[in-house]
Each structure stands twice: as C-alpha cells, then as structure tokens.
Design a protein around this motif. Sequence first.
Motif, PDB file in Angstrom:
ATOM      1  N   ALA A 283       0.832  -1.211   0.000  1.00  0.00           N
ATOM      2  CA  ALA A 283       0.000   0.000   0.000  1.00  0.00           C
ATOM      3  C   ALA A 283       0.861   1.254   0.000  1.00  0.00           C
ATOM      4  O   ALA A 283       0.565   2.235  -0.707  1.00  0.00           O
ATOM      5  CB  ALA A 283      -0.943  -0.010   1.208  1.00  0.00           C
ATOM      6  N   GLU A 284       1.940   1.219   0.780  1.00  0.00           N
ATOM      7  CA  GLU A 284       2.838   2.377   0.851  1.00  0.00           C
ATOM      8  C   GLU A 284       3.495   2.643  -0.496  1.00  0.00           C
ATOM      9  O   GLU A 284       3.590   3.792  -0.952  1.00  0.00           O
ATOM     10  CB  GLU A 284       3.896   2.117   1.916  1.00  0.00           C
ATOM     11  CG  GLU A 284       4.845   3.273   2.154  1.00  0.00           C
ATOM     12  CD  GLU A 284       5.840   2.969   3.265  1.00  0.00           C
ATOM     13  OE1 GLU A 284       6.889   3.639   3.288  1.00  0.00           O
ATOM     14  OE2 GLU A 284       5.569   2.065   4.077  1.00  0.00           O
ATOM     15  N   GLN A 285       3.936   1.571  -1.161  1.00  0.00           N
ATOM     16  CA  GLN A 285       4.574   1.712  -2.471  1.00  0.00           C
ATOM     17  C   GLN A 285       3.590   2.234  -3.514  1.00  0.00           C
ATOM     18  O   GLN A 285       3.904   3.168  -4.268  1.00  0.00           O
ATOM     19  CB  GLN A 285       5.146   0.360  -2.914  1.00  0.00           C
ATOM     20  CG  GLN A 285       5.767   0.383  -4.304  1.00  0.00           C
ATOM     21  CD  GLN A 285       6.237  -0.993  -4.748  1.00  0.00           C
ATOM     22  OE1 GLN A 285       6.379  -1.910  -3.930  1.00  0.00           O
ATOM     23  NE2 GLN A 285       6.468  -1.154  -6.033  1.00  0.00           N
ATOM     24  N   GLU A 286       2.399   1.630  -3.572  1.00  0.00           N
ATOM     25  CA  GLU A 286       1.417   2.029  -4.575  1.00  0.00           C
ATOM     26  C   GLU A 286       0.908   3.447  -4.349  1.00  0.00           C
ATOM     27  O   GLU A 286       0.635   4.182  -5.307  1.00  0.00           O
ATOM     28  CB  GLU A 286       0.254   1.034  -4.592  1.00  0.00           C
ATOM     29  CG  GLU A 286       0.663  -0.349  -5.101  1.00  0.00           C
ATOM     30  CD  GLU A 286      -0.487  -1.328  -5.116  1.00  0.00           C
ATOM     31  OE1 GLU A 286      -1.534  -1.016  -4.478  1.00  0.00           O
ATOM     32  OE2 GLU A 286      -0.360  -2.392  -5.753  1.00  0.00           O
TER      33      GLU A 286
ATOM     34  N   GLU B  48       3.533   5.767  -5.741  1.00  0.00           N
ATOM     35  CA  GLU B  48       3.569   5.744  -7.209  1.00  0.00           C
ATOM     36  C   GLU B  48       2.356   6.444  -7.809  1.00  0.00           C
ATOM     37  O   GLU B  48       2.467   7.117  -8.842  1.00  0.00           O
ATOM     38  CB  GLU B  48       3.644   4.275  -7.685  1.00  0.00           C
ATOM     39  CG  GLU B  48       4.974   3.622  -7.364  1.00  0.00           C
ATOM     40  CD  GLU B  48       4.997   2.139  -7.626  1.00  0.00           C
ATOM     41  OE1 GLU B  48       6.099   1.537  -7.572  1.00  0.00           O
ATOM     42  OE2 GLU B  48       3.904   1.553  -7.870  1.00  0.00           O
ATOM     43  N   LYS B  49       1.196   6.312  -7.177  1.00  0.00           N
ATOM     44  CA  LYS B  49       0.011   7.035  -7.640  1.00  0.00           C
ATOM     45  C   LYS B  49       0.174   8.546  -7.469  1.00  0.00           C
ATOM     46  O   LYS B  49      -0.311   9.332  -8.277  1.00  0.00           O
ATOM     47  CB  LYS B  49      -1.229   6.542  -6.886  1.00  0.00           C
ATOM     48  CG  LYS B  49      -1.694   5.166  -7.303  1.00  0.00           C
ATOM     49  CD  LYS B  49      -2.912   4.735  -6.514  1.00  0.00           C
ATOM     50  CE  LYS B  49      -3.366   3.351  -6.919  1.00  0.00           C
ATOM     51  NZ  LYS B  49      -4.534   2.885  -6.116  1.00  0.00           N
ATOM     52  N   GLN B  50       0.840   8.927  -6.397  1.00  0.00           N
ATOM     53  CA  GLN B  50       1.074  10.351  -6.152  1.00  0.00           C
ATOM     54  C   GLN B  50       1.946  10.946  -7.259  1.00  0.00           C
ATOM     55  O   GLN B  50       1.698  12.062  -7.731  1.00  0.00           O
ATOM     56  CB  GLN B  50       1.751  10.545  -4.799  1.00  0.00           C
ATOM     57  CG  GLN B  50       2.008  12.001  -4.433  1.00  0.00           C
ATOM     58  CD  GLN B  50       2.678  12.135  -3.070  1.00  0.00           C
ATOM     59  OE1 GLN B  50       2.572  11.242  -2.232  1.00  0.00           O
ATOM     60  NE2 GLN B  50       3.366  13.236  -2.869  1.00  0.00           N
ATOM     61  N   ILE B  51       2.936  10.190  -7.716  1.00  0.00           N
ATOM     62  CA  ILE B  51       3.777  10.641  -8.812  1.00  0.00           C
ATOM     63  C   ILE B  51       2.958  10.828 -10.081  1.00  0.00           C
ATOM     64  O   ILE B  51       3.106  11.813 -10.828  1.00  0.00           O
ATOM     65  CB  ILE B  51       4.933   9.643  -9.051  1.00  0.00           C
ATOM     66  CG1 ILE B  51       5.844   9.575  -7.829  1.00  0.00           C
ATOM     67  CG2 ILE B  51       5.719  10.019 -10.291  1.00  0.00           C
ATOM     68  CD1 ILE B  51       6.562  10.861  -7.527  1.00  0.00           C
ATOM     69  N   GLU B  52       2.067   9.844 -10.354  1.00  0.00           N
ATOM     70  CA  GLU B  52       1.216   9.944 -11.541  1.00  0.00           C
ATOM     71  C   GLU B  52       0.289  11.154 -11.453  1.00  0.00           C
ATOM     72  O   GLU B  52       0.028  11.825 -12.453  1.00  0.00           O
ATOM     73  CB  GLU B  52       0.398   8.652 -11.702  1.00  0.00           C
ATOM     74  CG  GLU B  52       1.217   7.424 -12.031  1.00  0.00           C
ATOM     75  CD  GLU B  52       1.899   7.509 -13.369  1.00  0.00           C
ATOM     76  OE1 GLU B  52       1.297   8.099 -14.303  1.00  0.00           O
ATOM     77  OE2 GLU B  52       3.041   7.042 -13.496  1.00  0.00           O
TER      78      GLU B  52
END
Length: 278
Positions: A265-268, A271-275
């Motif tokens: 969850a932390e990784q995803e 990564e969503k924040q970057i997108e």
Amino acid sequence: MSELVEFFLRSRNFILFVLLEVVCFYFIINTSNYWSATYFNTANRYAAQVLAWSNAANEYASLRQVNADLALENQRLNARLTQLLQSKPAAPAEYQADSAFADRFKFTVAKVVNNTTQFANNYITIDKGTDDGIRPGMGVISPTGVVGKVKVCNRHFSVITSILHSEFLVSSKLTKADEIGSAKWDGVDPHLMKLDAISRYKSVAKGDSVVTSEFNSTFPPGVLVGRVRTVGVQPNMTFHDITLDLATNFSNLSFVYVVENSLKAEQEQLEKQIETDK
C-alpha cells in the motif's frame, strides 16, 4: 429366550462336533512340537499381515493431516527463504536491504475448496477470509509456483483470480537471459502459458526457468512461473514466440499460500502520487 434354546437344541450335534474339533486341535498343538511350531508360525504370519493392513489403513486415513502439516512447514520455509533472498540480493554486493523491506512478505496457508480450469476465466476458492487477514489484491502461490491473486473475500472464504484467466498478467523473468517479459494464459491448455515481450535477439533455450520478476508488488521475486517448452520466431516480429510448461498443476491443487506484502500500500500510494503530480 425360548427361540435361543430351541436353536441350541436343533444344532446340538453340530455344536458338539465343533467343540470336539477344537479340543482335538488343542491337544494336537500341545502334544506335538512339529504342529505347535507350524501353528505358531502360521498364526504369526497372518497376524503380521493383518497388522500391516491395519497400519496401511491408518496411514491412509492420516494423509489429510500429513498434507496439512507439510503445508504449514512449507509456509514457514517460504517465509524464511523470501526473507533471506530479499535481505541480500545478488548484486550489487555492497547493497543491504533494511529489515522492513526484507520482511515485507508474509505467508498464510489455505486449503482449496473449489477450482476451475475449463473456462476462459477461471477462479479458485480457498477456506481463509478476512478473519484470517486475507485481503483483495494479495498474491497466491503454490508449493511449486504462481497461482493467482485474491479477488474478493468474506469472513471465512476468498475467491482467487487464477493465473488461468484471460486478463491475468505476471511480470516474469527468464533467469538465464535475465530478460523481463509478461506471462499470460492463452485460454487453451491449463498446463501451458505464453511468455511475451522477450526480444528475439536474446538467447532462449528449452527448459529455461521463468520466475516472477522484481517489478511487481504482488509476488515475491523468484517464484517459479514455468519452464520454456517451445521457442519460435514469427516472421517480421521483434519478439520470441515462447510457450511455457506451467509450474503449478491446477488439476490437483490442494493447498496454497496467500502472500501479504506489508509495504504494498505504501509503495502504490507513492507511485500514484507521482502519476497525479504529472
């Protein structure tokens, strides 16, 4: 009671004959060394045979518990092996993962209670649910390889999207060529799978191992997907046409291991924040 008495009266001659035979047999055995030894050896042989049958029946009856015990032991070994592999990757030599990263994968053993292989989109039901810490999105493996990903759960059961599903992709790596591709079922044979996006200029041989890559957060890296069965090249195509023998035999799947990535969850989220920020 009167019927029992009448039965003995009607059968008195036969009963007397049987009793006399038993008495004679007893005297023969006790007065002759030869017949005594013969009786002893014969009785022991039949007793041993009956005992062997009894032991075989007991062992067969206990196979379910033996399988469950083996599944629990494999769960422990999977967790330990994954921790060791993640704490010290092959390269670079100076890299050392922190403990949270190395210990991020946890395994829960579950029993398969339903499984399909004959459809284009297949699913598996297991006997563990939210009460056991199972959540949608968790990976599922078997003692031999990749199985699928948890789709939905209730308190006591979970349904898994099988790797034998038309929309299921697994980020995979050819171990010898060190090339990343995508493994996908073509909906035909439940024992075979396609491996796409492997450059035709990479050397691929029959029998090469294909494992889960480091580029996914669902499965631990290094879990066997299958082995190369055939390698071909289509005219004017950039990639190999590779067929794999699946590592997991779905026709006799009994126990599986649900994989929890505690950092997924932390990784995803990151990564969503970057997108989103793009």
